[in-house]
Scaffold this motif. Structure first.
Motif, PDB file in Angstrom:
ATOM      1  N   THR A 171       0.840  -1.191   0.000  1.00 34.81           N
ATOM      2  CA  THR A 171       0.000   0.000   0.000  1.00 34.81           C
ATOM      3  C   THR A 171       0.878   1.245   0.000  1.00 34.81           C
ATOM      4  N   GLY A 172       0.308   2.343  -0.478  1.00 39.44           N
ATOM      5  CA  GLY A 172       0.979   3.631  -0.418  1.00 39.44           C
ATOM      6  C   GLY A 172       2.373   3.612  -1.009  1.00 39.44           C
ATOM      7  N   ALA A 173       3.338   4.101  -0.224  1.00 48.67           N
ATOM      8  CA  ALA A 173       4.714   4.244  -0.700  1.00 48.67           C
ATOM      9  C   ALA A 173       5.388   2.908  -0.971  1.00 48.67           C
ATOM     10  N   LEU A 174       4.806   1.803  -0.480  1.00 47.68           N
ATOM     11  CA  LEU A 174       5.418   0.486  -0.666  1.00 47.68           C
ATOM     12  C   LEU A 174       4.663  -0.368  -1.679  1.00 47.68           C
ATOM     13  N   ALA A 175       3.635   0.178  -2.303  1.00 52.28           N
ATOM     14  CA  ALA A 175       2.886  -0.575  -3.313  1.00 52.28           C
ATOM     15  C   ALA A 175       3.732  -0.736  -4.572  1.00 52.28           C
ATOM     16  N   PRO A 176       3.877  -1.960  -5.097  1.00 51.77           N
ATOM     17  CA  PRO A 176       4.752  -2.181  -6.251  1.00 51.77           C
ATOM     18  C   PRO A 176       4.185  -1.628  -7.554  1.00 51.77           C
ATOM     19  N   ILE A 177       5.073  -1.461  -8.517  1.00 47.01           N
ATOM     20  CA  ILE A 177       4.726  -0.978  -9.854  1.00 47.01           C
ATOM     21  C   ILE A 177       4.813  -2.153 -10.826  1.00 47.01           C
ATOM     22  N   ARG A 178       3.749  -2.363 -11.602  1.00 50.28           N
ATOM     23  CA  ARG A 178       3.707  -3.451 -12.577  1.00 50.28           C
ATOM     24  C   ARG A 178       3.898  -2.881 -13.989  1.00 50.28           C
ATOM     25  N   ILE A 179       4.948  -3.328 -14.667  1.00 44.90           N
ATOM     26  CA  ILE A 179       5.194  -2.966 -16.063  1.00 44.90           C
ATOM     27  C   ILE A 179       4.741  -4.160 -16.896  1.00 44.90           C
ATOM     28  N   LYS A 180       3.622  -4.003 -17.552  1.00 46.90           N
ATOM     29  CA  LYS A 180       2.996  -5.140 -18.211  1.00 46.90           C
ATOM     30  C   LYS A 180       3.830  -5.645 -19.385  1.00 46.90           C
ATOM     31  N   ALA A 181       3.656  -6.936 -19.680  1.00 45.75           N
ATOM     32  CA  ALA A 181       4.392  -7.588 -20.758  1.00 45.75           C
ATOM     33  C   ALA A 181       4.241  -6.800 -22.053  1.00 45.75           C
ATOM     34  N   GLY A 182       5.373  -6.606 -22.747  1.00 50.05           N
ATOM     35  CA  GLY A 182       5.367  -5.898 -24.020  1.00 50.05           C
ATOM     36  C   GLY A 182       5.560  -4.404 -23.915  1.00 50.05           C
TER      37      GLY A 182
END
Length: 335
Positions: free
Chosen positions: A200-211
């Motif tokens: 959550t918040g500052a620790l929520a991960p970022i997902r860079i989707k395939a492609g």
């Protein structure tokens, strides 16, 4: 602050903070008082965030004093160059029993080191008009919790490319494994850290989707994790071909999204020096040890691990609002 007290080549960190004056006691011994330093707080007091209070960007860079930071350029609050003290970590409980941890940061007047401003940096969402009871405070945990937000981390399941070309999940890596690096060939893993935190918040991960960046699988990393990009042309106007950019600056609510909710397993990979490695085929940095991150390392590594950058790239600053950074990166980068 004298120039010789400033660490070299340590990137600034962006925190989304509230001015403490907007978070006041609505029930308790300090009725009406804003959030303050640990010595002024009373457990059991109930705080509420004023409605329509904006979160401001506070840019911080480390100093050589543990727990002391300095306000950097591009900040939306505070005086550039002023010292900021990490005072304590507080735990706030809402009426439904859920908790939010927050760091209290104190900006100091340059002339006499008295208090200029106090900021609250919540590690999860703080809702306005909700009463949050102060249930715990810890002056010793602030440095470690801040280090967690600064650590660059891969999530469970991320494939890392070994020196042999084989890909292995980050949770299956072991100390001594030889990993392929961009600049230094085969390098052995010195240490692997792991932590499970609320996503959550500052620790929520970022997902860079395939492609998105020519990656075959999704890449999920911590918000401050920097990706390496080689531009065939300077589409990002960085002034050079090689740049590093934080994952959170790529958010576009489409191909790059924040994954908020539940828990996440974060893994940190440390080498003898800061390296660029390959995760899901994307060039990304390993853990860089600086004064923010050092407290999160085991005691035997804190004094023996070198800090500083080991890459020729420069960090790309926060993109202009509305800039389609992902499109520029994709078009400027080789397949």
């Amino acid at each position: 602050m004298p120039d010789d007290e400033m660490p070299q080549d340590e990137p600034a960190q962006s925190l989304a903070v509230y001015r403490a004056a907007a978070v006041c006691v609505i029930d308790g011994a300090n009725l009406g008082d804003p959030m303050g330093q640990a010595e002024d707080l009373n457990l059991g007091d109930v705080y509420s965030l004023a409605p329509q209070t904006p979160r401001l960007r506070l840019m911080l860079t480390p100093t050589r004093q543990p727990g002391r930071l300095s306000i950097a350029r591009d900040t939306e609050c505070g005086r550039v160059g002023a010292d900021v003290h990490l005072d304590c970590c507080v735990t706030l409980m809402s009426p439904d029993g859920s908790t939010v941890e927050a760091l209290i940061l104190v900006e100091l007047h340059p002339a006499d080191a008295t208090i200029a401003e106090i900021y609250l940096f919540p590690l999860a969402r703080l809702r306005p008009r909700v009463g949050y009871a102060l249930v715990a405070l810890d002056a010793t945990a602030a440095l470690a919790r801040f280090a967690e937000t600064a650590c660059v981390s891969f999530t469970r399941g991320t494939h890392i490319t070994l020196a042999s070309g084989r890909q292995v999940r980050v949770e299956d890596l072991r100390e001594g494994d030889a990993v392929l690096t961009r600049d230094d060939g085969s390098q052995k893993v010195r240490w692997i850290g792991r932590q499970t935190v609320r996503a959550t918040g500052a620790l929520a991960p970022i997902r860079i989707k395939a492609g998105t960046l020519h990656n075959d699988n999704d890449l999920v990393v911590s918000p401050n994790h920097r990706l390496f990009v080689y531009q065939r042309r300077d589409a990002l106007k960085a002034g050079r071909a090689e740049v590093l950019i934080k994952a959170k600056y790529l958010l576009n609510d489409d191909t790059v999204v924040r994954t908020d909710g539940g828990f996440v397993d974060y893994f940190q990979i440390l080498f003898d020096r800061h390296e660029i490695i390959y995760a899901e085929g994307i060039a990304a940095e390993s853990l860089m040890v600086d004064t923010r991150v050092r407290p999160s390392l085991p005691a035997q590594l804190q004094d023996s691990t070198a800090g500083g950058e080991n890459t020729p790239a420069v960090e790309l600053p926060r993109p202009e609002k509305g800039a389609d950074t992902v499109r520029l990166l994709r078009s400027a980068s080789p397949r």
